[in-house]
Design an enzyme around this catalytic site. Structure first.
Site, PDB file in Angstrom:
ATOM      1  CG  LEU A 153      -2.560   1.250   1.070  1.00 23.80           C
ATOM      2  CD1 LEU A 153      -2.936   0.426   0.421  1.00 23.80           C
ATOM      3  CD2 LEU A 153      -2.921   1.078   2.415  1.00 23.80           C
ATOM      4  N   GLY A 154       1.773   1.673  -0.751  1.00 21.02           N
ATOM      5  CA  GLY A 154       2.220   2.902  -1.335  1.00 21.02           C
ATOM      6  C   GLY A 154       1.742   3.896  -2.031  1.00 21.02           C
ATOM      7  CB  THR A 177       5.863  -1.026   8.271  1.00 25.29           C
ATOM      8  OG1 THR A 177       5.747  -0.438   6.980  1.00 25.29           O
ATOM      9  CG2 THR A 177       6.846  -0.918   9.215  1.00 25.29           C
ATOM     10  NE  ARG A 233       9.631  -2.888 -12.333  1.00 24.36           N
ATOM     11  CZ  ARG A 233       9.046  -1.932 -12.539  1.00 24.36           C
ATOM     12  NH1 ARG A 233       7.817  -2.295 -12.764  1.00 24.36           N
ATOM     13  NH2 ARG A 233       9.776  -0.951 -12.954  1.00 24.36           N
ATOM     14  CD  GLU A 262       7.682  -6.709 -18.273  1.00 26.98           C
ATOM     15  OE1 GLU A 262       8.476  -5.907 -18.503  1.00 26.98           O
ATOM     16  OE2 GLU A 262       7.255  -6.931 -17.081  1.00 26.98           O
ATOM     17  CG  HIS A 280       6.104  -2.872 -18.232  1.00 23.22           C
ATOM     18  ND1 HIS A 280       6.225  -3.744 -17.674  1.00 23.22           N
ATOM     19  CD2 HIS A 280       5.170  -2.172 -17.548  1.00 23.22           C
ATOM     20  CE1 HIS A 280       6.780  -2.726 -16.247  1.00 23.22           C
ATOM     21  NE2 HIS A 280       5.980  -1.913 -16.494  1.00 23.22           N
ATOM     22  N   GLY A 282       1.103  -0.181 -17.782  1.00 28.79           N
ATOM     23  CA  GLY A 282       0.837   0.297 -16.039  1.00 28.79           C
ATOM     24  C   GLY A 282       0.935   2.233 -16.439  1.00 28.79           C
TER      25      GLY A 282
HETATM   26  P1  NAP Z   1       6.347   3.309  -3.534  1.00 32.08           P
HETATM   27  O1  NAP Z   1       5.360   3.514  -2.736  1.00 32.08           O
HETATM   28  O2  NAP Z   1       7.398   2.877  -2.490  1.00 32.08           O
HETATM   29  O3  NAP Z   1       5.414   1.437  -2.322  1.00 32.08           O
HETATM   30  C1  NAP Z   1       5.536   0.111  -2.577  1.00 32.08           C
HETATM   31  C2  NAP Z   1       5.186  -0.205  -1.289  1.00 32.08           C
HETATM   32  O4  NAP Z   1       5.140  -1.653  -0.920  1.00 32.08           O
HETATM   33  C3  NAP Z   1       5.156   0.098   0.249  1.00 32.08           C
HETATM   34  O5  NAP Z   1       3.963   0.099   0.822  1.00 32.08           O
HETATM   35  C4  NAP Z   1       5.635  -1.017   0.676  1.00 32.08           C
HETATM   36  O6  NAP Z   1       5.538  -1.107   2.886  1.00 32.08           O
HETATM   37  C5  NAP Z   1       5.363  -1.772   0.315  1.00 32.08           C
HETATM   38  N1  NAP Z   1       6.953  -2.946  -0.001  1.00 32.08           N
HETATM   39  C6  NAP Z   1       7.830  -2.846   0.117  1.00 32.08           C
HETATM   40  N2  NAP Z   1       9.153  -3.842   0.147  1.00 32.08           N
HETATM   41  C7  NAP Z   1       8.077  -5.116   0.742  1.00 32.08           C
HETATM   42  C8  NAP Z   1       8.046  -6.218   0.870  1.00 32.08           C
HETATM   43  N3  NAP Z   1       9.112  -7.098   0.916  1.00 32.08           N
HETATM   44  N4  NAP Z   1       6.697  -6.873   1.098  1.00 32.08           N
HETATM   45  C9  NAP Z   1       5.242  -6.596   1.436  1.00 32.08           C
HETATM   46  N5  NAP Z   1       5.472  -5.534   1.203  1.00 32.08           N
HETATM   47  C10 NAP Z   1       6.212  -4.825   0.588  1.00 32.08           C
HETATM   48  O7  NAP Z   1       6.321   2.414  -4.391  1.00 32.08           O
HETATM   49  P2  NAP Z   1       4.557   2.709  -6.032  1.00 32.08           P
HETATM   50  O8  NAP Z   1       5.286   4.124  -6.189  1.00 32.08           O
HETATM   51  O9  NAP Z   1       3.479   2.142  -5.170  1.00 32.08           O
HETATM   52  O10 NAP Z   1       5.163   1.564  -6.810  1.00 32.08           O
HETATM   53  C11 NAP Z   1       5.271  -0.484  -6.342  1.00 32.08           C
HETATM   54  C12 NAP Z   1       5.739  -0.198  -7.510  1.00 32.08           C
HETATM   55  O11 NAP Z   1       5.504  -0.846  -9.023  1.00 32.08           O
HETATM   56  C13 NAP Z   1       7.370   0.184  -8.237  1.00 32.08           C
HETATM   57  O12 NAP Z   1       8.186  -0.147  -8.004  1.00 32.08           O
HETATM   58  C14 NAP Z   1       7.345  -0.781 -10.034  1.00 32.08           C
HETATM   59  O13 NAP Z   1       8.125  -2.210 -10.052  1.00 32.08           O
HETATM   60  C15 NAP Z   1       5.904  -1.221  -9.889  1.00 32.08           C
HETATM   61  N6  NAP Z   1       5.288  -0.462 -11.279  1.00 32.08           N
HETATM   62  C16 NAP Z   1       4.423  -0.729 -12.301  1.00 32.08           C
HETATM   63  C17 NAP Z   1       4.304   0.123 -13.128  1.00 32.08           C
HETATM   64  C18 NAP Z   1       4.115  -0.795 -14.886  1.00 32.08           C
HETATM   65  O14 NAP Z   1       3.679  -0.322 -15.453  1.00 32.08           O
HETATM   66  N7  NAP Z   1       3.276  -1.947 -14.674  1.00 32.08           N
HETATM   67  C19 NAP Z   1       4.078   1.294 -13.146  1.00 32.08           C
HETATM   68  C20 NAP Z   1       4.762   1.706 -11.887  1.00 32.08           C
HETATM   69  C21 NAP Z   1       5.221   1.479 -10.757  1.00 32.08           C
HETATM   70  P3  NAP Z   1       6.020  -1.732   3.923  1.00 32.08           P
HETATM   71  O15 NAP Z   1       7.399  -0.304   3.386  1.00 32.08           O
HETATM   72  O16 NAP Z   1       5.305  -1.375   4.550  1.00 32.08           O
HETATM   73  O17 NAP Z   1       6.611  -2.964   3.428  1.00 32.08           O
HETATM   74  C1  8YV Z   2       7.344   2.075 -17.203  1.00 37.52           C
HETATM   75  C2  8YV Z   2       7.263   0.906 -14.432  1.00 37.52           C
HETATM   76  O1  8YV Z   2       6.704   1.090 -17.963  1.00 37.52           O
HETATM   77  O2  8YV Z   2       8.178   3.160 -13.792  1.00 37.52           O
HETATM   78  C3  8YV Z   2       7.862   2.190 -14.039  1.00 37.52           C
HETATM   79  O3  8YV Z   2       7.944   1.459 -12.577  1.00 37.52           O
HETATM   80  O4  8YV Z   2       7.817  -0.377 -14.857  1.00 37.52           O
HETATM   81  C4  8YV Z   2       6.850   1.776 -15.882  1.00 37.52           C
HETATM   82  O5  8YV Z   2       6.279   2.963 -15.230  1.00 37.52           O
HETATM   83  C5  8YV Z   2       8.621   1.745 -17.330  1.00 37.52           C
HETATM   84  O6  8YV Z   2       9.481   2.159 -16.091  1.00 37.52           O
HETATM   85  C6  8YV Z   2       9.305   2.083 -18.430  1.00 37.52           C
HETATM   86  O7  8YV Z   2      10.470   1.980 -18.980  1.00 37.52           O
END
Ligand code: NAP
Ligand code: 8YV
Length: 323
Positions: A153-154, A177, A233, A262, A280, A282
């Site tokens: 829940l980030g 946490t 991921r 990917e 991918h 997002g």
């Molecule tokens: P964020 O704000 O850092 O939130 C990550 C959350 O994950 C935090 O609430 C953290 O809480 C929890 N977490 C971290 N490590 C953990 C573990 N080992 N076990 C359980 N919970 C854990 O990150 P965000 O900006 O929301 O982004 C999250 C991820 O989404 C990115 O890192 C990226 O890989 C992915 N993403 C994908 C796309 C896409 O295009 N598909 C786009 C953007 C992002 P705690 O610290 O309390 O554990």
């Molecule tokens: C992008 C992502 O597709 O922000 C991330 O972590 O996975 C996506 O927003 C990627 O970073 C593009 O390279």
């Protein structure tokens, strides 16, 4: 005054390339016929890097080849493709692009959930194939009465939860946490969350700490009516265990935006009609990708103009001098 030398590892949007070329001496690694020879030649002068998940790993070898490197500006919020421990040890600041993509990714996650539970892509394939003329599309599962567990829940997880509030579903979460200011129940274990819910939305960072967090026992706990949505991921989900769980009915279905290798997607997933698979997407709108690209440019500019990056990642935030 000479402009700092910047290495771009893989092509970014034309606007990002133009903005960086206006302020820096830009070197394009992806255009080099012999990248190793190219790095030997220009590596010693490089002070900044612009990179993205498209390039692949920014590892110890690449960081080691750039002896004057000060900053790695990464396109995307997840930076599991960068060896941040090596960067931190070398005193290299790493920046990512948080904040500007949260709402876009949350929109996609909720869209993927709805598409999966109500079988929207399969229904569209049905119509296009002319099958409506023979009879109605079968009744789908429902979101009604479901309990949704958010794994991580980030920033993006919270944006998803805000949207789901409008769907009148129960929400709970798991993270390392408890977040006392959040109104949703916290589950200290992932298995506990999976047992309590029938949808899991995965939104944790990738990397070694979360590798295969969603494994066979978690899928079993999610149960026969369970739906897995992964927009985080591919590495977070044990893909073999997921394929098996879909095949033998351990869970109902899945909606995936990310994969382990990917852009290669396992044929077993492609052959499974009731899963929804996105490439991918997002953050992939023109609007949000432009904002992410601008933040890469702004981080590099700010670093070289003031010594302050705008969005350093936690592991290298201690390297940022006091403003
Ligand atoms: P964020 O704000 O850092 O939130 C990550 C959350 O994950 C935090 O609430 C953290 O809480 C929890 N977490 C971290 N490590 C953990 C573990 N080992 N076990 C359980 N919970 C854990 O990150 P965000 O900006 O929301 O982004 C999250 C991820 O989404 C990115 O890192 C990226 O890989 C992915 N993403 C994908 C796309 C896409 O295009 N598909 C786009 C953007 C992002 P705690 O610290 O309390 O554990
Ligand atoms: C992008 C992502 O597709 O922000 C991330 O972590 O996975 C996506 O927003 C990627 O970073 C593009 O390279």
């Amino acid at each position: 005054m000479t402009q700092p030398d910047i290495l771009m590892t893989a092509p970014m949007q034309p606007a990002v390339i133009a903005a960086l070329e206006a302020r820096f001496t830009m070197h394009r690694l992806w255009e080099a016929p012999d990248p190793a020879a190219f790095l030997r030649e220009i590596g010693p002068s490089i002070r900044g890097m612009a990179t993205s998940t498209l390039y692949g790993r920014v590892d110890a070898e690449l960081i080691g080849a750039l002896r004057q490197l000060e900053i790695i500006a990464s396109f995307g919020v997840g930076y599991d493709q960068i060896d941040v421990a090596v960067a931190a040890e070398r005193g290299v600041v790493v920046t990512n692009t948080p904040g500007v993509l949260d709402e876009e990714v949350a929109d996609l996650a909720v869209g993927l959930l709805l598409a999966t539970v109500r079988q929207i892509p399969a229904a569209e394939r049905y119509l296009r194939a002319g099958r409506w003329l023979q009879g109605n599309f079968p009744l789908s599962p429902t979101l009604r009465g479901r309990k949704i567990g958010i794994v991580g829940l980030g920033a993006i997880g919270k944006a998803i939860a805000r949207r789901l509030a409008a769907f009148d579903v129960a929400i709970a979460y798991h993270g390392r946490t408890k977040q006392p200011d959040m109104p949703y129940p916290w589950h200290p274990t992932l298995i506990g969350l999976a047992q309590a819910c029938d949808v899991l939305i995965v939104m944790v960072p990738g990397g070694a700490a979360t590798r295969h967090l969603i494994d066979r026992p978690v899928l079993q706990a999610l149960g026969r009516d369970g739906i897995l949505i992964n927009v985080a991921r591919g590495s977070v989900v044990d893909e073999d265990a997921l394929i098996e769980a879909l095949r033998n009915g351990t869970i109902l279905t899945a909606g995936l935006d990310v994969y382990n290798d990917e852009p290669r997607v396992p044929q077993a997933l492609i052959d499974t009609d009731h899963v929804v698979l996105l490439p991918h997407l997002g953050s992939a709108s023109a609007h949000t990708r432009a904002a992410m690209g601008q933040l890469v440019v702004d981080n590099l500019e700010s670093w070289f103009a003031t010594g302050q990056p705008l969005t350093p990642v936690a592991e290298t935030a201690h390297l940022v001098p006091e403003a």
